[in-house]
Write a protein that holds these residues in place. Structure first.
Motif, PDB file in Angstrom:
ATOM      1  N   MET A 210       0.818  -1.214   0.000  1.00 10.56           N
ATOM      2  CA  MET A 210       0.000   0.000   0.000  1.00 10.56           C
ATOM      3  C   MET A 210       0.854   1.268   0.000  1.00 10.56           C
ATOM      4  O   MET A 210       0.537   2.253  -0.673  1.00 10.56           O
ATOM      5  CB  MET A 210      -0.914  -0.004   1.215  1.00 10.56           C
ATOM      6  N   SER A 211       1.949   1.267   0.805  1.00  2.79           N
ATOM      7  CA  SER A 211       2.798   2.455   0.913  1.00  2.79           C
ATOM      8  C   SER A 211       3.450   2.768  -0.436  1.00  2.79           C
ATOM      9  O   SER A 211       3.869   1.847  -1.160  1.00  2.79           O
ATOM     10  CB  SER A 211       3.873   2.203   1.979  1.00  2.79           C
ATOM     11  N   PRO A 212       3.573   4.046  -0.876  1.00  4.24           N
ATOM     12  CA  PRO A 212       3.237   5.261  -0.100  1.00  4.24           C
ATOM     13  C   PRO A 212       1.824   5.767  -0.364  1.00  4.24           C
ATOM     14  O   PRO A 212       1.522   6.912  -0.076  1.00  4.24           O
ATOM     15  CB  PRO A 212       4.271   6.261  -0.633  1.00  4.24           C
ATOM     16  N   TYR A 213       0.986   4.900  -0.925  1.00  2.00           N
ATOM     17  CA  TYR A 213      -0.341   5.363  -1.312  1.00  2.00           C
ATOM     18  C   TYR A 213      -1.331   5.206  -0.155  1.00  2.00           C
ATOM     19  O   TYR A 213      -1.091   4.488   0.811  1.00  2.00           O
ATOM     20  CB  TYR A 213      -0.814   4.605  -2.551  1.00  2.00           C
ATOM     21  N   THR A 214      -2.467   5.842  -0.246  1.00  4.06           N
ATOM     22  CA  THR A 214      -3.432   5.840   0.842  1.00  4.06           C
ATOM     23  C   THR A 214      -4.540   4.818   0.645  1.00  4.06           C
ATOM     24  O   THR A 214      -5.404   4.693   1.499  1.00  4.06           O
ATOM     25  CB  THR A 214      -4.059   7.238   0.978  1.00  4.06           C
TER      26      THR A 214
END
Length: 362
Positions: A210-214
């Motif tokens: 998931m990182s760096p997305y939300t």
């Protein structure tokens, strides 16, 4: 004449005679014997009288008999007390049944005891110091059986079943004879566990990719962990357990993570698929755990209770697998244009609208 009398605690005595005459027969004489068991007593034995005479060589019968010798002494009790022992304890319930050894773990809180005792004796059964009930040993064989639930066993009047609580127990038995004499206790220890494991907590334990997305995208993983009330063993009979997740209103099955789970923390992992979307965040419905051909048991074999609580939508774990698209393009301004024509060094501004918010990264 001199008489010396001695007696031990077992009732054996001796009488020594000296100075009872002259001549060849004037040698010391000792007479020994034993007090009959019918005279044994629990109190001090005083002034019992015995008559005896000897025909030892050199001593004539007429000169060597002693009458009315008074014996004063204390004889400790040698009354034979009744005995009772537990030969085995039987587990009658659950997945694992049969005879138990002392110190064993059992899920049966009303086991059956069997043992031997002095024939005809009353066998009293205790949980520690707490009285559970009594049975009579067989008049010939001395065998006795005590079922804590009272089924199929003749117990004395007033019996009430008292289930053993979870934990360690020391079962004591003592025999009582017809005269009320009670023997020493013999013991048998048990650890009772009749409570099935339960699920005490449901939580999202982490994500991958998931990182760096939300938001979670296709190929990203999410892990949900179930906390157990006690250690369990998960066994694959025809499959591994599964956990239901709710992603945008669609129910999917997370797989059991055999590598990262522990005996008290069961983990389930799911990888997001293309086309899945959840604008509110992933949730876990109530009672989401299914065995799917597996078993979940504690050390004694109690099946885990599968009830799980609801884990509501978690906005931290929203899902978006749809790529943004260009919805429109427009020329918003032009600097230096003349008569609707652009010349060298004129500046045109174009606006591109997307279907959702995007991040432009250099």
């Amino acid at each position: 004449d001199h008489v010396v009398v001695s007696m031990d605690a077992a009732g054996n005595f001796s009488v020594g005679l000296t100075g009872y005459g002259s001549g060849a027969g004037n040698a010391p004489l000792t007479v020994t014997g034993s007090v009959p068991s019918s005279l044994w007593a629990t109190q001090a034995m005083t002034n019992y009288h015995f008559s005896m005479y000897g025909d030892t060589a050199g001593v004539t019968a007429s000169s060597a008999w002693v009458d009315n010798v008074a014996i004063t002494g204390t004889v400790k009790s040698v009354v034979l007390l009744p005995t009772a022992t537990i030969t085995h304890v039987n587990d009658n319930v659950g997945a694992s049944t049969g005879a138990l050894s002392s110190g064993a773990l059992t899920d049966d809180n009303l086991p059956t005891l069997t043992g031997t005792a002095t024939p005809g004796a009353l066998v009293k059964v205790f949980d520690g110091d707490f009285y559970l009930g009594s049975v009579y040993a067989h008049m010939t064989t001395g065998v006795w059986t005590f079922a804590m639930n009272g089924t199929g066993v003749s117990t004395v009047a007033g019996f009430v079943a008292n289930p053993l609580s979870d934990g360690l127990h020391t079962i004591n038995v003592r025999a009582v004879d017809a005269n009320g004499n009670m023997g020493e206790a013999t013991s048998f220890s048990l650890s009772v566990d009749g409570t099935p494991p339960t699920i005490t907590n449901v939580a999202i334990a982490g994500v991958s990719g998931m990182s760096p997305y939300t938001k979670l995208n296709a190929g990203d993983g999410i892990t949900v962990a179930l906390t157990l009330s006690e250690p369990v063993t998960v066994t694959n009979v025809t499959g591994w357990p599964q956990l239901t997740l709710d992603i945008g209103g669609s129910l999917v099955q997370a797989s059991y993570d055999t590598t990262n789970s522990t005996s008290t923390l069961l983990k389930f992992k799911y990888n997001i698929l293309p086309g899945q979307t959840d604008a509110n965040g992933i949730s876990v419905p109530a009672n989401a755990l299914t065995l799917n051909g597996a078993t979940i048991k504690d050390a004694i074999g109690n099946n885990a209770t599968l009830t799980t609580s609801l884990l509501s939508d978690n906005a931290t774990y929203m899902v978006d697998t749809t790529a943004p698209t260009v919805s429109s393009v427009s020329l918003s301004s032009a600097t230096g244009a003349s008569l609707s024509y652009l010349n060298a060094n004129d500046v045109v501004t174009a606006t591109v609208n997307f279907s959702e918010a995007v991040t432009v990264t250099n």
